[in-house]
Design an enzyme around this catalytic site. Structure first.
Site, PDB file in Angstrom:
ATOM      1  N   GLY A  67       0.725  -1.277   0.207  1.00 11.52           N
ATOM      2  CA  GLY A  67      -0.015  -0.047   0.159  1.00 11.52           C
ATOM      3  C   GLY A  67       0.828   1.485  -0.012  1.00 11.52           C
ATOM      4  CB  SER A  68      -0.850   4.631   0.323  1.00 16.38           C
ATOM      5  OG  SER A  68      -0.121   5.840   0.819  1.00 16.38           O
TER       6      SER A  68
END
Length: 150
Positions: free
Chosen positions: A66-67
């Site tokens: 993810g981010s």
């Protein structure tokens, strides 16, 4: 199962000591959008541990996803005491590491991160769910101790 504690070697990522019941994730987790720091729950739709809390747990997560914003969500969860007590991974993850470092520097809450090799990961992933683990990490070495008596 042995009544004596078992110790596993680990590579230091973020220093500290943490202990709690183990929680092995069945899939990687992005804290950004996948974890509600206020409620302290995994909210990622379809995640095998959706709805579970990481609060006070020793999080066994092979890899993150993810981010880069995951670090801010993790730091906030640690600040609110809804985050893990320690994290064990197969590979080092800069974003997860930054979240723990920020929580340590800004809030004085220390969550160690240890990285382990594949053989150690396999052994840890076979431990009973909820077994108490202690993660100890300093600048030079790390260890994960399972207490089969707990």
């Amino acid at each position: 199962m042995s009544a004596e504690p078992t110790s596993y070697r680990a590579t230091p990522v973020v220093a500290g000591t943490g202990q709690g019941r183990a929680l092995l994730l069945g899939a990687p987790l992005s804290f950004w959008g996948g974890y509600d720091a206020q409620a302290g729950r995994i909210v990622e739709p379809g995640h095998p541990q959706q709805g579970m809390s990481l609060a006070g747990r020793v999080l066994l997560m092979a890899h993150a996803k993810g981010s880069s914003s995951s670090s801010s969500v993790l730091a906030e969860a640690i600040r609110q005491r809804t985050g893990p007590a320690a994290i064990v991974m197969c590979s080092r993850d800069l974003i997860i590491g930054v979240g723990c470092i920020v929580a340590s520097e800004l809030y004085g809450r220390h969550v160690p991160i240890a990285a382990v090799d594949e053989a150690t990961w396999l052994a840890l992933s076979r431990l009973p769910d909820g077994l108490r683990l202690r993660v100890e990490v300093d600048d030079e070495r790390g260890s994960i101790v399972s207490d089969h008596r707990a």
